[in-house]
Design a protein around this motif. Structure first.
Motif, mmCIF file in Angstrom:
data_model
loop_
_atom_site.group_PDB
_atom_site.id
_atom_site.type_symbol
_atom_site.label_atom_id
_atom_site.label_comp_id
_atom_site.label_asym_id
_atom_site.label_seq_id
_atom_site.Cartn_x
_atom_site.Cartn_y
_atom_site.Cartn_z
ATOM 1 N N PRO A 1 -5.251 11.506 -12.829
ATOM 2 C CA PRO A 1 -4.418 11.960 -13.957
ATOM 3 C C PRO A 1 -4.655 13.414 -14.343
ATOM 4 N N LYS A 2 -5.838 13.940 -14.047
ATOM 5 C CA LYS A 2 -6.174 15.312 -14.427
ATOM 6 C C LYS A 2 -5.582 16.340 -13.476
ATOM 7 N N ILE A 3 -5.195 15.912 -12.281
ATOM 8 C CA ILE A 3 -4.608 16.857 -11.308
ATOM 9 C C ILE A 3 -3.197 16.412 -10.923
ATOM 10 N N ASN A 4 -2.594 15.632 -11.783
ATOM 11 C CA ASN A 4 -1.281 15.057 -11.502
ATOM 12 C C ASN A 4 -0.264 16.134 -11.126
ATOM 13 N N GLY A 5 0.505 15.864 -10.061
ATOM 14 C CA GLY A 5 1.544 16.794 -9.631
ATOM 15 C C GLY A 5 1.098 17.814 -8.615
ATOM 16 N N SER A 6 -0.187 17.924 -8.379
ATOM 17 C CA SER A 6 -0.688 18.888 -7.392
ATOM 18 C C SER A 6 -0.585 18.295 -5.994
ATOM 19 N N ASN A 7 -0.682 19.166 -4.993
ATOM 20 C CA ASN A 7 -0.657 18.694 -3.608
ATOM 21 C C ASN A 7 -1.893 17.858 -3.294
ATOM 22 N N LEU A 8 -3.009 18.205 -3.939
ATOM 23 C CA LEU A 8 -4.214 17.420 -3.746
ATOM 24 C C LEU A 8 -4.017 16.009 -4.294
ATOM 25 N N SER A 9 -3.324 15.879 -5.411
ATOM 26 C CA SER A 9 -3.078 14.545 -5.971
ATOM 27 C C SER A 9 -2.184 13.737 -5.038
ATOM 28 N N ARG A 10 -1.225 14.390 -4.396
ATOM 29 C CA ARG A 10 -0.352 13.692 -3.441
ATOM 30 C C ARG A 10 -1.170 13.176 -2.259
ATOM 31 N N GLU A 11 -2.104 13.981 -1.796
ATOM 32 C CA GLU A 11 -2.944 13.575 -0.678
ATOM 33 C C GLU A 11 -3.822 12.386 -1.065
ATOM 34 N N ILE A 12 -4.382 12.439 -2.266
ATOM 35 C CA ILE A 12 -5.237 11.345 -2.735
ATOM 36 C C ILE A 12 -4.418 10.065 -2.883
ATOM 37 N N GLU A 13 -3.253 10.176 -3.498
ATOM 38 C CA GLU A 13 -2.404 9.002 -3.707
ATOM 39 C C GLU A 13 -2.021 8.360 -2.377
ATOM 40 N N PHE A 14 -1.689 9.198 -1.392
ATOM 41 C CA PHE A 14 -1.318 8.672 -0.075
ATOM 42 C C PHE A 14 -2.477 7.905 0.547
ATOM 43 N N ASN A 15 -3.669 8.481 0.484
ATOM 44 C CA ASN A 15 -4.826 7.844 1.106
ATOM 45 C C ASN A 15 -5.259 6.580 0.363
ATOM 46 N N LEU A 16 -5.203 6.612 -0.967
ATOM 47 C CA LEU A 16 -5.565 5.415 -1.724
ATOM 48 C C LEU A 16 -4.581 4.276 -1.465
ATOM 49 N N HIS A 17 -3.328 4.624 -1.324
ATOM 50 C CA HIS A 17 -2.295 3.593 -1.172
ATOM 51 C C HIS A 17 -2.304 2.985 0.228
ATOM 52 N N TYR A 18 -2.411 3.822 1.257
ATOM 53 C CA TYR A 18 -2.270 3.326 2.631
ATOM 54 C C TYR A 18 -3.588 3.129 3.361
ATOM 55 N N GLY A 19 -4.646 3.776 2.911
ATOM 56 C CA GLY A 19 -5.929 3.585 3.570
ATOM 57 C C GLY A 19 -5.883 3.962 5.040
ATOM 58 N N TRP A 20 -6.527 3.164 5.881
ATOM 59 C CA TRP A 20 -6.504 3.406 7.331
ATOM 60 C C TRP A 20 -5.812 2.258 8.053
ATOM 61 N N HIS A 21 -6.194 1.041 7.759
ATOM 62 C CA HIS A 21 -5.629 -0.108 8.467
ATOM 63 C C HIS A 21 -4.176 -0.364 8.094
#
Length: 613
Positions: free
Chosen positions: A240-260
């Motif tokens: 929430p503290k970096i919402n809207g940044s490209n770093l937040s997009r990267e984090i959201e993608f990784n948290l949502h999809y993981g690896w498997h």
């Protein structure tokens, strides 16, 4: 791969247009097939005109959505990046990126810089062009790896968490001998991986790397579980503290999809957007060249994929199965599944073969789950076992269409396998198909008898009916990689590698579809069977157990995937990419029966929408 063409085909089913309860009319118009001249193991089949009187039969309801991808739309895809000018431009960019790799040696770049370079080209989906350079970079990094971890620079005395986590993930995925135990060195007395929290971009990226490596865990690695729990909490709190940044997009993608639950093609598409929007990243000339290549390569591969989709559209129409309106048309979805981890032009037979097999499997699934009567299902299984196209007169008309499609497809893929493996695998494939069809028949018998099997009984059958073996075996054998007969038991039946995938395919399906299937009267599922064995358990407790079971299986699969056992890495890569694909399709429901918006968007972004250069 040439698709089979029927020069004449007419088919009428006046009673098959209602997707709910089906009542065929008494008179079904007949159909005629004229097949092309026979090649090896392919017969000319002629099903002559005849008249059949069918008693109205009540058939169970399904609630699958219709095809989302019109054939005319597929055939209109422009394939815009096929010209020689694009090929030449790509060659130039590949050469320039290779020079960047080579310059890292002469400029004495740090360990972290080399790891970051490898990470970039892998995430952007262009690593296949730089296998030699990647190997040299990782060999260099590995020289500095020890049981305390690794420092940013080769001369550094103090290993740092960021570089160590990045190195552990990349080296492990490339099958270097590295232990997750190094992460113990970065825990404080309180058991945390950070003693203070600045929440700077550098710290956030460090914890993101820690999260990413925690997903490449083997069974029993407690430190990886601790790292995942810590990193997940940290990243969720900082988002929430970096919402809207490209770093937040990267984090959201990784948290949502993981690896498997992620596939390389989807990852490349998303990281092209993330990196392209990062101004500081794009100020570096080398990064710009890497991104330019990634965009161009993505578009060129997409054009190739659109061409293959058009081949599939023609095949589907000529098969006649599209007129069986009770059956799902999902060749686009299965093709998307195949391309998730396969982009090499030489692997066209793998992608097309997988999409054809998947499209057939889902039609058979609809027959055995809803449309067919038990007597019909028994005679279809017998026909598959006989493998005799001259004796299909006893099949219902709709099953004749499916049998002919099935017979030709298996023989066609067998011919492709002869080119790559140098041997005839038809009998091997037929045996696998017989086992698969009989697993479907077993479930139909349970349903007819109102029987709920034990969890163990259900999963023993379910690891076959889940389709892992039948979907993976023949397509992988079409790859331009020799998989000798003596290695098949380590890859195929009775390997633990296949056994795990069979279980995870079944679990992924059931966990997300059991409620819908129960509305159609299909009570047997891993959820219901677990609750039968544990009468006091709730549905929520059953799902918690099954999800935990699946997580542990995926860790074991990671070990089987990465261990060196003689099975070609390329074969395992493609099989595991298919495992990741099914996790993606069932991430938020059933992507084959009631496609989520995510699945539609993924297909659009990867197979249809070009990236702006």
């Amino acid at each position: 791969m040439a698709s089979i063409s029927l020069s004449r085909f007419t088919l009428g089913f006046s009673g098959l247009n209602n997707p709910s309860i089906q009542k065929p009319s008494n008179e079904l118009r007949m159909f005629t097939h004229v097949f092309p001249k026979p090649s090896r193991r392919r017969l000319d089949l002629i099903v002559s005109k005849a008249s059949i009187t069918a008693q109205p039969t009540e058939r169970r309801r399904n609630n699958h959505h219709p095809n989302l991808w019109d054939d005319n739309f597929i055939n209109s895809l422009p394939r815009a990046y096929e010209g020689p000018c694009y090929v030449e431009r790509a060659k130039t960019l590949i050469r320039e990126v290779k020079e960047i790799f080579n310059g890292m040696s002469t400029q004495n770049s740090s360990v972290h810089e080399r790891l970051s370079m490898v990470d970039k080209v892998e995430r952007l989906g262009i690593d296949r062009h730089f296998q030699k350079e990647i190997k040299e970079a990782l060999d260099y990094v590995y020289r500095y790896w020890n049981d305390k971890g690794i420092a940013n620079g080769e001369g550094g005395a103090c290993p740092d968490l960021n570089t160590t986590a990045l190195a552990l993930r990349i080296l492990r995925l490339h099958r270097y001998d590295v232990s997750s135990g190094v992460l113990e060195n970065f825990k404080g007395k309180d058991g945390q991986f950070l003693s203070s929290y600045s929440q700077s971009n550098k710290e956030i990226k460090t914890i993101l790397n820690l999260f990413q490596v925690s997903l490449i865990a083997f069974h029993g690695e407690k430190i990886m579980e601790e790292a995942k729990a810590f990193a997940t909490r940290y990243l969720e709190q900082v988002l929430p503290k970096i919402n809207g940044s490209n770093l937040s997009r990267e984090i959201e993608f990784n948290l949502h999809y993981g690896w498997h639950t992620n596939v390389p093609r989807l990852e490349a598409r998303n990281y092209i957007d993330i990196y392209g929007a990062e101004t500081s990243w794009m100020t570096c000339e080398s990064n710009k060249k890497i991104l330019d290549l990634a965009k161009l390569d993505f578009n060129m591969v997409q054009s190739m994929q659109q061409r293959e989709l058009q081949i599939l559209a023609k095949w589907w129409k000529e098969s006649g199965v599209h007129q069986l309106t009770f059956a799902r048309n999902r060749y686009v979805e299965f093709y998307f599944w195949a391309v998730g981890g396969s982009v090499e032009p030489k692997d066209s037979a793998f992608r097309i073969g997988f999409a054809k097999i998947g499209s057939l499997v889902i039609v058979i699934d609809d027959i055995y789950d809803t449309y067919g009567t038990l007597d019909e299902l028994k005679i279809f299984a017998e026909a598959i076992e006989r493998w005799d196209p001259s004796s299909i007169d006893g099949l219902p008309e709709y099953m004749k269409v499916v049998f002919i499609m099935f017979y030709n497809m298996v023989n066609e893929i067998t011919q492709e396998i002869i080119k790559t493996q140098g041997r005839d695998t038809l009998d091997y494939a037929r045996n696998a198909w017989n086992i698969f069809i009989n697993s479907y028949l077993q479930e139909a018998k349970w349903l007819a008898a109102g029987y709920i099997p034990t969890f163990e009984e259900y999963m023993e059958n379910g690891k076959i009916s889940g389709g892992a073996r039948i979907l993976i075996l023949q397509p992988v054998l079409t790859l331009d990689t020799l998989l000798p007969q003596n290695l098949l038991p380590k890859f195929d039946f009775p390997s633990r590698f296949l056994d795990i995938m069979g279980h995870t395919f079944r679990l992924s399906n059931d966990i997300n579809t059991f409620k819908v299937e129960a509305t159609r009267g299909e009570e047997a599922s891993c959820v219901r069977c677990y609750m039968r064995d544990n009468p006091n358990s709730t549905e929520e407790e059953a799902l918690d157990y099954l999800n935990s079971f699946q997580d542990e299986l995926l860790k074991e699969l990671m070990w089987e995937y990465l261990k060196k056992d003689g099975v070609p890495t390329y074969s395992k890569d493609h099989a595991v990419s298919l495992s990741r694909g099914i996790q993606l399709f069932y991430k938020e429901g059933d992507g084959f029966s009631a496609a989520t918006r995510d699945i539609r968007d993924h297909i659009w972004k990867t197979l249809v929408q070009h990236i702006t250069m």
